[in-house]
Design a protein around this motif. Structure first.
Motif, mmCIF file in Angstrom:
data_model
loop_
_atom_site.group_PDB
_atom_site.id
_atom_site.type_symbol
_atom_site.label_atom_id
_atom_site.label_comp_id
_atom_site.label_asym_id
_atom_site.label_seq_id
_atom_site.Cartn_x
_atom_site.Cartn_y
_atom_site.Cartn_z
ATOM 1 N N VAL A 77 -0.554 -2.198 9.862
ATOM 2 C CA VAL A 77 -1.490 -3.144 10.467
ATOM 3 C C VAL A 77 -1.432 -4.510 9.796
ATOM 4 N N GLY A 78 -1.340 -4.521 8.468
ATOM 5 C CA GLY A 78 -1.323 -5.791 7.741
ATOM 6 C C GLY A 78 -0.124 -6.663 8.054
ATOM 7 N N TYR A 79 0.911 -6.060 8.619
ATOM 8 C CA TYR A 79 2.111 -6.830 8.959
ATOM 9 C C TYR A 79 2.206 -7.105 10.457
ATOM 10 N N GLY A 80 1.226 -6.634 11.209
ATOM 11 C CA GLY A 80 1.274 -6.845 12.649
ATOM 12 C C GLY A 80 2.146 -5.835 13.360
ATOM 13 N N VAL A 81 2.246 -4.643 12.799
ATOM 14 C CA VAL A 81 3.079 -3.596 13.381
ATOM 15 C C VAL A 81 2.195 -2.527 14.023
ATOM 16 N N ARG A 82 2.429 -2.240 15.289
ATOM 17 C CA ARG A 82 1.713 -1.157 15.969
ATOM 18 C C ARG A 82 1.981 0.143 15.227
ATOM 19 N N SER A 83 0.936 0.928 14.998
ATOM 20 C CA SER A 83 1.065 2.108 14.150
ATOM 21 C C SER A 83 0.373 3.316 14.775
ATOM 22 N N GLU A 84 0.817 4.501 14.347
ATOM 23 C CA GLU A 84 0.223 5.756 14.804
ATOM 24 C C GLU A 84 0.426 6.815 13.737
ATOM 25 N N GLN A 85 -0.449 7.815 13.730
ATOM 26 C CA GLN A 85 -0.269 8.968 12.850
ATOM 27 C C GLN A 85 -0.302 10.229 13.686
ATOM 28 N N VAL A 86 0.468 11.237 13.265
ATOM 29 C CA VAL A 86 0.632 12.434 14.071
ATOM 30 C C VAL A 86 0.760 13.651 13.165
ATOM 31 N N ASP A 87 0.369 14.797 13.673
ATOM 32 C CA ASP A 87 0.566 16.062 12.977
ATOM 33 C C ASP A 87 2.069 16.331 12.963
ATOM 34 N N GLY A 88 2.679 16.180 11.808
ATOM 35 C CA GLY A 88 4.133 16.283 11.703
ATOM 36 C C GLY A 88 4.679 17.681 11.852
ATOM 37 N N ASN A 89 3.818 18.696 11.907
ATOM 38 C CA ASN A 89 4.263 20.067 12.132
ATOM 39 C C ASN A 89 4.074 20.495 13.582
ATOM 40 N N ASP A 90 3.667 19.557 14.416
ATOM 41 C CA ASP A 90 3.488 19.790 15.846
ATOM 42 C C ASP A 90 4.594 19.042 16.587
ATOM 43 N N LEU A 91 5.687 19.757 16.887
ATOM 44 C CA LEU A 91 6.836 19.126 17.539
ATOM 45 C C LEU A 91 6.451 18.454 18.841
ATOM 46 N N VAL A 92 5.583 19.074 19.607
ATOM 47 C CA VAL A 92 5.182 18.515 20.900
ATOM 48 C C VAL A 92 4.541 17.145 20.710
ATOM 49 N N ALA A 93 3.662 17.035 19.734
ATOM 50 C CA ALA A 93 2.981 15.769 19.477
ATOM 51 C C ALA A 93 3.930 14.739 18.872
ATOM 52 N N VAL A 94 4.768 15.164 17.925
ATOM 53 C CA VAL A 94 5.687 14.216 17.288
ATOM 54 C C VAL A 94 6.634 13.628 18.312
ATOM 55 N N LEU A 95 7.182 14.466 19.196
ATOM 56 C CA LEU A 95 8.108 13.969 20.203
ATOM 57 C C LEU A 95 7.411 13.035 21.179
ATOM 58 N N SER A 96 6.200 13.372 21.567
ATOM 59 C CA SER A 96 5.446 12.518 22.479
ATOM 60 C C SER A 96 5.165 11.150 21.861
ATOM 61 N N VAL A 97 4.732 11.145 20.609
ATOM 62 C CA VAL A 97 4.420 9.883 19.926
ATOM 63 C C VAL A 97 5.694 9.057 19.716
ATOM 64 N N LEU A 98 6.778 9.716 19.314
ATOM 65 C CA LEU A 98 8.021 8.978 19.079
ATOM 66 C C LEU A 98 8.621 8.449 20.380
ATOM 67 N N ASP A 99 8.468 9.193 21.463
ATOM 68 C CA ASP A 99 8.908 8.670 22.765
ATOM 69 C C ASP A 99 8.198 7.358 23.070
ATOM 70 N N ALA A 100 6.891 7.326 22.825
ATOM 71 C CA ALA A 100 6.107 6.118 23.075
ATOM 72 C C ALA A 100 6.522 4.996 22.137
ATOM 73 N N ALA A 101 6.784 5.341 20.880
ATOM 74 C CA ALA A 101 7.182 4.334 19.896
ATOM 75 C C ALA A 101 8.535 3.721 20.248
ATOM 76 N N VAL A 102 9.477 4.575 20.649
ATOM 77 C CA VAL A 102 10.810 4.088 21.010
ATOM 78 C C VAL A 102 10.733 3.200 22.252
ATOM 79 N N GLU A 103 9.936 3.600 23.237
ATOM 80 C CA GLU A 103 9.788 2.787 24.437
ATOM 81 C C GLU A 103 9.148 1.442 24.105
ATOM 82 N N HIS A 104 8.187 1.455 23.199
ATOM 83 C CA HIS A 104 7.544 0.215 22.739
ATOM 84 C C HIS A 104 8.592 -0.737 22.161
ATOM 85 N N ALA A 105 9.453 -0.215 21.292
ATOM 86 C CA ALA A 105 10.478 -1.051 20.660
ATOM 87 C C ALA A 105 11.537 -1.481 21.661
ATOM 88 N N ARG A 106 11.950 -0.565 22.539
ATOM 89 C CA ARG A 106 13.022 -0.870 23.484
ATOM 90 C C ARG A 106 12.602 -1.922 24.517
#
Length: 374
Positions: free
Chosen positions: A228-257
């Motif tokens: 946040v302090g650098y102006g970067v969109r951020s999220e936290q996720v349960d890293g042992n939940d593959l379904v959630a991690v993949l969903s969040v990373l899909d959104a993150a990659v689309e944001h960057a792309r």
């Protein structure tokens, strides 16, 4: 004004609330393997992607077990196990396209194998060779990085090159919780934010920087807030939940792309084994803690969820396990082939044009080696 002008050049500043991560880690599947009921704003990926993720996790777990065994047998110099972190590594790979880049740490060998790097080549560096073992440009995977967080600056440089060339590629950079304490981490976030570089930072927060627990590393409510302090969109996720991690990373990659700039994701996970085969984790953590996290195993959780949803059958499970066993057998057979190292390789690829001193040292070693052989 140039169409490629940065957000800072245009005088734009994102609202702080738009950058904040979720108050609690995003979770779509509970530790019991059932669908989570708490709204998160994220949707589960399609069933076919989840089945593929399961298969790769099974193969990755089997690879990790085999690599650990090879270390105990003295056939690897060192191996940092990622058992328990497979959801992060597999999801990170699946969220990328073939033309995107991955910048891993030394603990991300499972991700390399999932990305298509030959398992023997992926372990070359850990056998003690002087090179990473594979062609980074062919597989779009940077060499595994041992110094903490230095790969993040390299990743941002690559991402900015992609941006400047007008391409739609994305770079994903892995880092551990310990790496977030390094200056390189902060410099990388700042540069990426200012120039809107298409890079996703994935923090695999496995709770320890070798033996230093997270509470001794930061006073932040979560590592995700560091973006946040650098102006970067951020999220936290349960890293042992593959379904959630993949969903969040899909959104993150689309944001960057899509040109919206970098994205920081903190995945809360756990390193079940020691830091490396040379570590004794019993000196700094208790067995109850390990058992508690082991009960939240990401592979078991995903399998239970997919079975319960009717998306995974015995044939799928057997096929994944057979693929893992086949990879392990092939790895054992091929890694046993001993290559005689050439000491003179020490002097290659140091400078484009070797210095006089380097030539002198090479000639001296060559003469000494010839005397030894005679």
């Amino acid at each position: 004004m140039s169409a490629t002008a940065t957000a800072s050049e245009q005088g734009l500043r994102p609202a702080a609330t738009a950058l904040l991560p979720s108050a609690t880690p995003v979770r779509l599947v509970t530790e019991a393997g059932t669908a989570a009921t708490t709204p998160s704003g994220y949707q589960a990926p399609p069933a076919e992607r989840l089945r593929e993720a399961y298969r790769r996790m099974v193969v990755g777990r089997r690879f990790d077990q085999q690599a650990t065994a090879l270390t105990r047998q003295g056939r690897l110099a060192v191996y940092p196990s990622s058992r328990g972190q497979e959801a992060c590594q597999i999801a990170g790979v699946l969220a990328l396209r073939d033309g995107d880049w991955l910048f891993p740490t030394y603990r991300d060998t499972v991700a390399l194998v999932a990305r298509g790097v030959d398992p023997v080549e992926a372990l070359t560096l850990l056998r003690g060779d002087w090179h990473c073992g594979y062609d980074p440009t062919a597989v779009r995977v940077a060499p595994q990085c041992t110094p903490l967080a230095t790969q993040l600056l390299h990743a941002v440089g690559m991402a900015d090159a992609v941006r400047r060339k007008g391409e739609d590629g994305v770079v994903m950079a892995f880092v551990g919780d310990g790496g977030t304490s390094e200056g390189d981490f902060h410099e990388a976030l700042n540069f990426a934010a200012v120039f809107r570089s298409p890079v996703v930072f994935l923090i695999q927060n496995n709770q320890y920087a070798i033996s230093v627990p997270l509470a001794r590393q930061t006073a932040a409510p979560a590592l995700a807030y560091k973006g946040v302090g650098y102006g970067v969109r951020s999220e936290q996720v349960d890293g042992n939940d593959l379904v959630a991690v993949l969903s969040v990373l899909d959104a993150a990659v689309e944001h960057a792309r899509s040109g919206q700039g970098p994205f920081l994701v903190e995945a809360h996970t756990y390193r079940v084994d020691g830091h490396t085969n040379a570590d004794d984790p019993g000196r700094y953590r208790d067995e109850e803690e390990v058992r508690r996290w082991d009960a939240a195993d990401p592979l078991d959780r995903l399998e239970t969820y997919l079975r319960g949803a009717g998306l995974l059958g015995e044939q799928d499970v057997d096929s994944a396990r057979e693929a893992g066993d086949a990879l392990a057998a092939d790895l054992r057979a091929r890694i046993d082939v001993e290559e005689q190292p050439d000491p003179l390789e020490l002097f290659e690829h140091v400078y484009a044009e070797p210095t006089p001193q380097l030539r002198e040292q090479r000639d001296q070693l060559a003469a000494e080696s010839a005397d030894t052989e005679n």
